[in-house]
Scaffold this active site. Sequence first.
Site, mmCIF file in Angstrom:
data_model
loop_
_atom_site.group_PDB
_atom_site.id
_atom_site.type_symbol
_atom_site.label_atom_id
_atom_site.label_comp_id
_atom_site.label_asym_id
_atom_site.label_seq_id
_atom_site.Cartn_x
_atom_site.Cartn_y
_atom_site.Cartn_z
ATOM 1 N N THR A 1 0.826 -1.209 0.000
ATOM 2 C CA THR A 1 0.000 0.000 0.000
ATOM 3 C C THR A 1 0.861 1.261 0.000
ATOM 4 O OG1 THR A 1 -0.246 -0.126 2.409
ATOM 5 C CG2 THR A 1 -2.001 -1.113 1.059
ATOM 6 N N ILE B 1 19.135 -5.489 4.992
ATOM 7 C CA ILE B 1 19.872 -4.944 3.861
ATOM 8 C C ILE B 1 21.356 -5.295 4.045
ATOM 9 C CG2 ILE B 1 20.500 -2.834 2.615
ATOM 10 C CD1 ILE B 1 17.511 -3.521 2.478
ATOM 11 N N HIS C 1 9.502 3.560 9.683
ATOM 12 C CA HIS C 1 9.233 2.676 10.820
ATOM 13 C C HIS C 1 7.966 3.151 11.520
ATOM 14 C CE1 HIS C 1 10.266 -0.259 13.874
ATOM 15 N NE2 HIS C 1 9.882 0.628 14.771
ATOM 16 N N ASN D 1 14.123 4.252 5.125
ATOM 17 C CA ASN D 1 13.118 3.316 5.598
ATOM 18 C C ASN D 1 12.089 4.100 6.404
ATOM 19 O OD1 ASN D 1 11.913 0.764 6.189
ATOM 20 N ND2 ASN D 1 12.892 0.782 8.196
ATOM 21 N N LEU E 1 11.048 -6.527 4.801
ATOM 22 C CA LEU E 1 11.361 -7.251 6.025
ATOM 23 C C LEU E 1 12.699 -7.982 6.020
ATOM 24 C CD1 LEU E 1 7.822 -8.678 6.822
ATOM 25 C CD2 LEU E 1 8.895 -6.572 7.653
#
Length: 187
Positions: A13, A87, A103, A101, A84
Site C-alpha cells: 500500500t 539490507i 518505521h 526506511n 522485512l
Amino acid sequence: MKKIAVLASGEGTNAERIIRYFKEKRTAEVALVISSRPSAGVIERARRLGVVCKTVVPSEFRSGEALRLLQEAEIDFVVLAGFLSRIPDEMVHAYEGHMVNIHPSLLPKFGGNGMYGMHVHEAVLAAGEKESGITIQYINEKYDEGDYVFQAACPVLPEDTPESLAARVHELEYRYYPEVIERLVKE
C-alpha cells in the site's frame, strides 16, 4: 529525472502511494520495485501501475542480486516500504545517504530486530504510551539506528487496539512518506 526503487515484502500500500505520487509530480520516477516474497501483493500493484517488479528472495539478496538489479537499472535512491529482509552492508554502503526506511513508531522507542508491523503497535499499547507515530530514517548497518529524517506523531487513544492504532499510523505514512522522499531526492 532521478530513478527510485521501492523495496517491499507485503501488500504494497505504501509502495502504491509512492508510485502514484511520483507519476503525478514528475520530480522523480519509481523505476523498479523489488519484493522479497514471490506472493507479495506489491508485485501485482507495481505491475498494474506499469513499474518493473523483480522478486529477490532473502538468500539471493544476501548474495548481491538486489544490488546488481539496482545498479543495472541505474537507481539513484532506494526506499524501503514494509521490507522485512536485512539490507546487506554492501548495499548500505553503495546507497549511503540515498536509502531510507519508514518505521511505525517514534524511534528510538519500539525499534530493532523483530519490531515491525503489528508487533510494534502491540508493544506501544502494552507500554501504555500516550503517542505513537512514524520515523523516516536513513539506513545503516543496524536495524532502526540510522539518522532520522522525519518524525510525525499521533495520539494513542484509551480504546485503541493494535489494528486501530495501525490504521492511524498508516495514515501518517501515506501522507508524509512520498513528500519526504521527494524532498530527499531533490537534495
